[in-house]
Design a protein around this motif. Structure first.
Motif: not given
Length: 117
Positions: A61-74
């Motif tokens: 689940h942490e990976r999915a939450h990091r998608f919104f909080s830390r991942a680099v995408w525009c």
């Protein structure tokens, strides 16, 4: 473990249209979350999307939450791909295309930003 979602055949190629918006590590997370969002019948949360995609037991689940909080995408690049897909969809001549936009993914604040917070 949740069963795999049953989605229309037209869905299966759709996430690939967004491939260039993401890195090789964030694209699978995007695919899982968007599939879960479409298949989700209850909660429109990150956890709900994982459950809707049948990924809650297989993906951290942490990976999915990091998608919104830390991942680099525009989000703007994703929006442009989505706009192109909408405009390429056949419609009756003269038909109106109504698009509702939720920009809650972006962080904006200030006196001159309408509707912030």
């Amino acid at each position: 473990m949740s069963p795999e979602p049953t989605l229309p055949a037209t869905w299966h190629g759709l996430p690939a249209e967004f491939r260039r918006c993401f890195s090789s590590s964030t694209f699978p997370v995007f695919c899982a979350l968007t599939t879960g969002l479409v298949a989700c019948t209850r909660f429109r949360t990150v956890t709900g999307m994982l459950i809707g995609a049948g990924m809650n037991a297989r993906r951290r689940h942490e990976r999915a939450h990091r998608f919104f909080s830390r991942a680099v995408w525009c989000v703007d690049q994703v929006g442009m791909v989505l706009a192109r897909l909408i405009l390429a969809t056949p419609a009756e001549p003269g038909a109106l295309v109504v698009v509702a936009i939720d920009d809650s993914v972006t962080r904006r604040s200030g006196r001159k930003v309408h509707g912030a917070f």
